[in-house]
Design a protein around this motif. Structure first.
Motif, PDB file in Angstrom:
ATOM      1  N   MET A   6      57.710 -15.841  -4.536  1.00 54.35           N
ATOM      2  CA  MET A   6      56.935 -16.940  -5.101  1.00 54.35           C
ATOM      3  C   MET A   6      56.607 -16.648  -6.557  1.00 54.35           C
ATOM      4  SD  MET A   6      54.451 -17.615  -1.781  1.00 54.35           S
ATOM      5  CE  MET A   6      53.936 -19.289  -2.200  1.00 54.35           C
ATOM      6  N   ASP A   7      57.112 -17.488  -7.465  1.00 52.86           N
ATOM      7  CA  ASP A   7      56.879 -17.345  -8.898  1.00 52.86           C
ATOM      8  C   ASP A   7      56.031 -18.527  -9.352  1.00 52.86           C
ATOM      9  OD1 ASP A   7      56.884 -16.893 -11.602  1.00 52.86           O
ATOM     10  OD2 ASP A   7      58.936 -17.584 -11.912  1.00 52.86           O
ATOM     11  N   GLY A   8      54.715 -18.333  -9.339  1.00 52.87           N
ATOM     12  CA  GLY A   8      53.827 -19.426  -9.693  1.00 52.87           C
ATOM     13  C   GLY A   8      53.769 -19.713 -11.180  1.00 52.87           C
ATOM     14  N   ALA A   9      54.064 -18.726 -12.010  1.00 51.93           N
ATOM     15  CA  ALA A   9      53.953 -18.912 -13.462  1.00 51.93           C
ATOM     16  C   ALA A   9      55.042 -19.833 -13.994  1.00 51.93           C
ATOM     17  CB  ALA A   9      54.017 -17.565 -14.173  1.00 51.93           C
ATOM     18  N   GLY A  10      56.249 -19.702 -13.465  1.00 49.49           N
ATOM     19  CA  GLY A  10      57.348 -20.533 -13.929  1.00 49.49           C
ATOM     20  C   GLY A  10      58.239 -19.825 -14.925  1.00 49.49           C
ATOM     21  N   PRO A  11      59.384 -20.407 -15.236  1.00 48.72           N
ATOM     22  CA  PRO A  11      60.386 -19.762 -16.091  1.00 48.72           C
ATOM     23  C   PRO A  11      59.828 -19.363 -17.449  1.00 48.72           C
ATOM     24  CG  PRO A  11      61.260 -21.746 -15.090  1.00 48.72           C
ATOM     25  CD  PRO A  11      59.795 -21.743 -14.800  1.00 48.72           C
ATOM     26  N   GLY A  12      60.120 -18.121 -17.854  1.00 49.17           N
ATOM     27  CA  GLY A  12      59.734 -17.649 -19.171  1.00 49.17           C
ATOM     28  C   GLY A  12      58.285 -17.251 -19.317  1.00 49.17           C
ATOM     29  N   ARG A  13      57.484 -17.378 -18.251  1.00 49.05           N
ATOM     30  CA  ARG A  13      56.053 -17.090 -18.352  1.00 49.05           C
ATOM     31  C   ARG A  13      55.637 -15.839 -17.582  1.00 49.05           C
ATOM     32  NH1 ARG A  13      53.423 -23.168 -17.561  1.00 49.05           N
ATOM     33  NH2 ARG A  13      54.474 -24.134 -19.340  1.00 49.05           N
TER      34      ARG A  13
END
Length: 388
Positions: A280-287
């Protein structure tokens, strides 16, 4: 497209299996449930709870019955929530899912654990000044890694289809704690630098990769001190990749390798039991770079990446998925979480349009947040959206 709703074990225990699963199948029409197995502290409002409106969740509590043999002699071990008493919500959910033909996912918060961090500070991340961030566990710590792998082994006995891995990475300074206070403006640079881990395990990993880790730590301390002493300096931007003659970037690369290797080990452990690992990557691409999340390598290490499609319009959801593609994660490698509530959706047509966008892009799985935190009318909204 596969579908499920995220939920707490207390939703199942408080409402009873017939009501809980009836809402999931008859109102929402989903094919599975994503049940929290280990979760962080929270205070939430529950619009359709039969007895109460506000509930507190204990810090770092487990919502299954740990096998004592697996955890014998371990310092880091899951502690069952007092809310479950002598029951095992995961066993009850597994039996109901099997009977009803539904999939069960274990929604697991790995490294954001106040209970274990406060009990074992040496397992928490340490900033460049040696201050331990006790709301977290460090992914480089061998005991933390063993804890994560053993959790996955536990879920196999419940017939879990996928482990939804939340917080299987580092966190920044401002990740949320009771009465967390910053009276002077730190500025984004100092805040970012104070969230990087310099514990002995992270220092050793960076040093083994050829990074002058101690030098990086000294440069970070100097930069943070300068920004804490001077209000004007605090607001100034800085090229972090140039700090310590570029060695900070190499240090963060080592942190990313730590996270990727842990995800790969957890995914391998899950696959050995016939389960998938969803990162689970809640921050999102590049963040997520300060959290050690290198999306292209994470996508190869895990079986799937999951992101938050929290947005008001279908177009914004489409852009979110497209941004992942730019970072090497194709739509067919994604799961997306949507919120059917008013903050994101102004009506059933809005949610249906978002689901249609995901289907059209080839996203194979959608989840909805969160069973207990939404009105029953929002569950009906899910059902209408999935029916097209």
């Amino acid at each position: 497209m596969e579908s499920s709703v995220l939920a707490f074990a207390t939703d199942l225990l408080d409402e009873g299996a017939d009501t809980f699963f009836g809402h999931l199948t008859e109102r929402a029409g989903v094919g599975g449930v994503t049940l929290a197995s280990v979760y962080h502290a929270a205070r939430d409002v529950f619009p359709h709870h039969p007895h109460r409106v506000v509930r507190y969740l204990e810090p770092g509590a487990a919502y299954f019955r740990p096998d004592p043999v697996r955890w014998a002699g371990r310092r880091l071990a899951p502690v069952p929530s007092t809310a479950i008493g002598d029951r095992d919500p995961f066993a009850e959910a597994a039996a109901e899912c099997h009977r009803r033909g539904l999939k069960l996912h274990a929604w697991t918060v790995f490294c954001h654990n106040d209970r274990l961090g406060f009990a074992h500070p040496d397992c928490s991340p340490a900033n460049a000044f040696g201050d331990r961030l006790l709301t977290e566990l460090c992914p480089a710590n061998p005991e933390v890694r063993a804890y994560a792998l053993t959790l996955v082994d536990e879920f196999a006995r419940y017939g879990v289809d996928a482990v939804r891995a939340e917080s299987l990475h580092f966190h920044g300074l401002r990740h949320g704690y009771h009465h967390e206070r910053y009276f002077e403006e730190l500025g984004p640079v100092a805040e970012a630098l104070l969230g990087i881990c310099f514990c002995p395990h992270c220092l050793a990993a960076a040093t083994a990769a050829g990074v002058p880790a101690e030098e990086v730590g000294r440069a970070v301390r100097k930069e943070v001190r300068a920004r804490l002493e001077d209000e004007r300096r605090a607001a100034e931007p800085a090229a972090l990749d140039a700090l310590a003659d570029g060695a900070l970037a190499a240090y963060l690369d080592a942190s990313a390798r730590t996270v990727t290797s842990l995800a790969a080990e957890v995914a391998e452990a899950a696959a050995a039991h016939g389960m998938r690992l969803t990162f689970m990557d809640g921050a999102g691409p590049g963040r997520g770079w300060l959290s050690g999340i290198d999306l292209p390598t994470i996508a190869k290490a895990a079986h799937q990446v999951e992101t938050l499609g929290y947005a008001r319009t279908p177009e914004a959801v489409r852009e979110r998925v497209a941004a992942f593609a730019l970072h090497g994660v194709r739509p067919e490698e994604l799961a997306v979480i949507l919120r059917p509530m008013a903050e994101d959706c102004d009506g059933p047509e809005n949610l249906a349009a978002k689901v249609a966008v995901l289907r059209g892009l080839g996203v194979p799985e959608v989840e909805f947040y969160h069973y207990g935190l939404m009105r029953l009318s929002s569950l009906d909204r899910i059902g209408r959206a999935l029916r097209g």
